[in-house]
Design a protein around this motif. Sequence first.
Motif, PDB file in Angstrom:
ATOM      1  N   ARG B  84       0.818  -1.216   0.000  1.00  0.00           N
ATOM      2  CA  ARG B  84       0.000   0.000   0.000  1.00  0.00           C
ATOM      3  C   ARG B  84       0.854   1.270   0.000  1.00  0.00           C
ATOM      4  O   ARG B  84       0.461   2.285  -0.556  1.00  0.00           O
ATOM      5  N   GLN B  85       2.017   1.188   0.669  1.00  0.00           N
ATOM      6  CA  GLN B  85       2.912   2.353   0.642  1.00  0.00           C
ATOM      7  C   GLN B  85       3.237   2.711  -0.801  1.00  0.00           C
ATOM      8  O   GLN B  85       3.186   3.872  -1.188  1.00  0.00           O
ATOM      9  N   PHE B  86       3.552   1.687  -1.588  1.00  0.00           N
ATOM     10  CA  PHE B  86       3.889   1.933  -2.988  1.00  0.00           C
ATOM     11  C   PHE B  86       2.655   2.347  -3.772  1.00  0.00           C
ATOM     12  O   PHE B  86       2.681   3.287  -4.554  1.00  0.00           O
ATOM     13  N   ALA B  87       1.532   1.640  -3.537  1.00  0.00           N
ATOM     14  CA  ALA B  87       0.330   1.887  -4.322  1.00  0.00           C
ATOM     15  C   ALA B  87      -0.158   3.313  -4.133  1.00  0.00           C
ATOM     16  O   ALA B  87      -0.676   3.933  -5.073  1.00  0.00           O
ATOM     17  N   SER B  88       0.021   3.843  -2.923  1.00  0.00           N
ATOM     18  CA  SER B  88      -0.451   5.208  -2.703  1.00  0.00           C
ATOM     19  C   SER B  88       0.589   6.230  -3.154  1.00  0.00           C
ATOM     20  O   SER B  88       0.339   7.424  -3.115  1.00  0.00           O
ATOM     21  N   GLY B  89       1.758   5.778  -3.565  1.00  0.00           N
ATOM     22  CA  GLY B  89       2.758   6.699  -4.106  1.00  0.00           C
ATOM     23  C   GLY B  89       2.722   6.672  -5.628  1.00  0.00           C
ATOM     24  O   GLY B  89       1.793   6.122  -6.239  1.00  0.00           O
TER      25      GLY B  89
ATOM     26  N   SER C  48      -0.864  10.595   7.794  1.00  0.00           N
ATOM     27  CA  SER C  48      -1.592   9.738   6.867  1.00  0.00           C
ATOM     28  C   SER C  48      -2.494   8.804   7.661  1.00  0.00           C
ATOM     29  O   SER C  48      -2.027   8.085   8.544  1.00  0.00           O
ATOM     30  N   PRO C  49      -3.794   8.851   7.393  1.00  0.00           N
ATOM     31  CA  PRO C  49      -4.703   7.992   8.158  1.00  0.00           C
ATOM     32  C   PRO C  49      -4.304   6.537   8.049  1.00  0.00           C
ATOM     33  O   PRO C  49      -4.385   5.789   9.025  1.00  0.00           O
ATOM     34  N   TYR C  50      -3.867   6.141   6.860  1.00  0.00           N
ATOM     35  CA  TYR C  50      -3.471   4.742   6.714  1.00  0.00           C
ATOM     36  C   TYR C  50      -2.262   4.427   7.596  1.00  0.00           C
ATOM     37  O   TYR C  50      -2.246   3.433   8.319  1.00  0.00           O
ATOM     38  N   GLY C  51      -1.265   5.305   7.550  1.00  0.00           N
ATOM     39  CA  GLY C  51      -0.063   5.089   8.355  1.00  0.00           C
ATOM     40  C   GLY C  51      -0.390   5.038   9.835  1.00  0.00           C
ATOM     41  O   GLY C  51       0.102   4.184  10.581  1.00  0.00           O
ATOM     42  N   LEU C  52      -1.264   5.945  10.248  1.00  0.00           N
ATOM     43  CA  LEU C  52      -1.676   5.975  11.646  1.00  0.00           C
ATOM     44  C   LEU C  52      -2.416   4.688  12.005  1.00  0.00           C
ATOM     45  O   LEU C  52      -2.200   4.094  13.065  1.00  0.00           O
TER      46      LEU C  52
END
Lengths: 493, 337, 341
Positions: B84-89, C48-52
């Motif tokens: 997801r880190q990559f997908a959202s970048g 970032s809501p996801y990161g949190l």
Amino acid sequence: MPSTAAIALRGIVKRYPRVIANDGVDLVVDKGTIHAVIGENGAGKSTLMKILYGMVRPDEGSIELAGRPVRFASPREAIAAGIGMVHQHFMLVRPLTVYENVVLGQEPGRALRWDRRQARSEVSRLSKEYGIAVDPEARVAELSVGEEQRVEILKVLYRGARTLILDEPTAVLTPGECEELFATLRRLKQAGSTILFISHKLKEVMALCDRVTVMRRGKTVGEKACAETSREELARLMVGDMEIAESKSSDFRYEAAPETALELESVCVAGPHGRRALSEISLSVAAGEILGVAGVEGNGQRELAQAVCGLLPYYGRIRRAGRAAYIPEDRHRCGLLLCAPAWENMLLGRHREREFSSPLSLDQAAIRRYGRALVSDFDLRPPDLEQRAAAFSGGNQQKIVVGRELSKSPRVLVAAHPTRGVDIGAAALIHDRILRAKAAGCGVLLISADLDELLALCDRIAVLYSGRLMGVLPRGQANLETLGRWMAGLEQA
Amino acid sequence: MKRSLSVALLLIFSMTACRRPQPQAAQAASAPLKVGLVFDVGGRGDKSFNDSAFRGLQRAAKELGIKYDYIEPAEPADRENALRQFASGDYPLIIAVGFIFTDDVNRVAEAFPKKHFACVDYALEPGQAVPPNVVALKFREQESSFLGGVIAALTSKTKTIGFVGGMDVPLIHKFEAGYRAGAAWADAKVKVLVSYAGVTPQAFKDPAKGEEIALSQIAQGADIIYHASGSTGLGVFEAAREKHILAMGVDSDQYKDAPGFVLTSITKNVDEAVFQVIQRQLEGKFKGGVIELGLKEKGVGYVYDEHNKALIPARAREQAERARALIVADKLQVPFK
Amino acid sequence: MRALIKSEGRWITAAAALSLAVLLLGVVGLGRNPALVLRLMVSRVLLSPYGLGQTLYKTTTLIFTGLACALAFRCGLFNIGAEGQVYAGGFLMTAVGLALPGLPAVLLIPLLLVVSALGGGLWALLPGYLKAKRGAHEVITTMMMNFIALALTNYLVMARFHVPETIHTQELPAAASLPLAGAFARTFQGSAVNASLLVALALAAAVWYFLWRTPLGFELRAVGANPEAARSSGVPVESRLFLILVASGALAGLAGVNFILGYKHYFEQGFAAEEGFLGIAVALVAKNHPVGVVFAALLFALLSQAGLALNTVIPRELFEILQSAVIFIVVICQNRLGEKA
């Protein structure tokens, strides 16, 4: 008088967050003398000695050795300057031999191959020179307490100490061993050593020392030549204006045919190496009676206490009128949760009582109420229920233990050395509370190494030797000679 | 020691890597493609699968001018997290290394339908379709194992060859089936001994067990043993060295694990697969579905170089290449069960 | 209670600040721009809501294992078997969940929570028994149980339960799912944080209450502070040692709830790798206090999530070093404080 002071501490101040341990203390010790430092527990003696030995740094004040100002950053530097400390708790490696312990850390010879022969001869030379009788080849684990102490003294001498600090050296010794220690110290003095003798026991101080400095609440309150003072004067200086509660036990009347609080029938306890720690002990304590147990330590007293309290398996029969309250001999090891606050220590063992808890909750208010009552009843200082047990002085720690146990209103009390290492004021208070428990009908088994304490409190005195009961005497018939012979295992009643 | 050394090298590598000028505010048309790669937990530095994928990525950077970043998850729950880190970048293509990512790729691919994903060894459940924006990279290991079988059969003097599998699962059965078929194709009289090290993943990490199996096969006459069993195979090499027979490596070139005793290694070119996916993405030809790589696509093969040339008889090499040509031309079907 | 949170909070804040300083030092040492790293950390993790959400997800697991370790340490036992207990609890829960497909959520979820605690407790049973009866050191026994748990669950999953070509079991029935935070707050959508966090927080409060407000908890702490004194006061020390280890195991056993009921809905081989050891670290930083555990778990989760989110910029190893550095700093500081007190 020319300045022959071996040690001069001037204006020493040491502050801790809660207390001022030393508040402008002066101590001058002449060379070649035995100088006592006395005071109640928490008077600041230990802190002062730790400062002299480089374990604690003072906030203010100066230290002079033979007229030269010094400043020790660590015990190492103090040792290098010729100061040696014989600790109350021995620091020996038990599996090693005497000479190995003595030279440990300063072995003669090269780093990797030290010279055992030289070490042995060095140690026997020292022990001959100062008349300290101990076999250099013996293992420390096999020595008696008195011998262990001699090894500690040898250790200090081996490191070239000319000034010896002895921290309550007699606390663990039998009367005979005390005499030997004193003889050794006198010889050391004749050989030119200076000795600082820390103690509570005024009798010993008067018998041994040349001068005495009295401390109270972090200050020096007097310095006297022993020849020119008296025990009464010193005691007054130590406790200040506080009255020494002269606790005299009212004589117990057997004719009232009281009920039995505690009864032992042929009790045996197994000891190490297949020996018996206790052998066929039969005795009984009536309700409202104090039975003293005398004896040289290590002759089964601890096992007796633990067996009666159900902490040790035993053969034979023990009948108790109720659960025994227990004042253990070593409050740090068995009596207290040192890191826990005072109130938790007061609660320990009573936490299941309905007064303080239901299965799912502790009644905080009731516990505090009880704690505050205990604080005022036992004059706990500081009167702070939240302070950790470790932060109290020895006497106040013991007050917590005694207070807790007596608060249970026990029918049976086992008190092992209840005033050991405790200042006079606290000791008097503890004696008084034990007598109160007796008056309330509690049967007390009082184990002590202090015959004076036993003679002052007990209705009868029993003597243990090598796990056997040598005999029991009513107080009226007890005398030091008989008890001494029994304690030495010389004859049996 | 080795591990800390490789960590240190990677640190140095990443330090130098960062000094590359970052393309700032470049136009989308001219900006290089950015590819994100997610290793398996503890995968980077495995000298096999994960490292091979990374080589493909580096090759693509060199030859195709792409940019890449990678993430090493610290725990299983981080796999999806990393994707997801990559997908959202700004990474149009994201590559996951290992079948273990299958679920995670499915979830993230659904949440990010405009991004493209590739999963090495993606586990296809029967009757389940691959999401439209996911490429499942599969390998026809049976084909390369077939060539291995040919070489082994024609090199063996005892006419007995062995196979040591790791965990007894369909994935490893493919290796066995190809190997058997290849041996039979080359010489019908050759006997193939087959054993598996176990039924748990531990079977891929048990060199002692591998040695035990190999020794028993040698006792039965085997003089060439092929392993498809992870580090269990190290035990097979050990037995080969002890008894002076030949072993065959798997996945990557294992010559260095027992120099002189490794006949060849049956390779799985994850780097090739990764490279090809990136190439398709660049050419605008990315299409969801399964991509199977066999001999034809150079996704699998065997090692033939200066180290082992001398060990392989000319006839074995000849026949293996003939088999390769037949398989590539679809004239020979290799069984996978 | 408030004062407690304050004092614990201050402690953890100090640890967090120190670790941030170490991190930036490392970043500068690697020749990276610390401002960029800080900006990314804030934007990718905190803002970032996801990161949190992911941070909170990680926090949840660490609260469970942290509580397990803190309870044991507080009572004088060194339970390093939390990871094995997580597997045991998680696996038993999954097996029971798969066996009961028809139950409604209101029954199934509480049942599975109890079962997972039971599984973890069960896994600590043997070390507890050996400790109480034979005095066997719990460090050795719990560590051995770790290996056994990992090998056994690996075997059981592959031999009996696994979905072909995967290393996990079948999915649990839908009724066994704990709701994701994303179901209530759209902003967390996609993140794994779920209702287990509430379970963990409630458990932290319960552990605090148990230890400081019940007579049994008091006994356990007394055993930890000085077993001899506790024994002299009539506490049955051996049976309490047993209880401590089993309770600690039960807390650890619940950690699987986060991954299994809250996130993936299946048991995966090795899903709790390292969680037991991180639990030890969390307990250390928290000074074995349940309230501290919540904050310390958050700190370690932040480090972990930051490590992942920044992995494209700085190597993950730096964050691993950082975790150890935090523990170092904390241990050193605690000893100094201990001297003064």
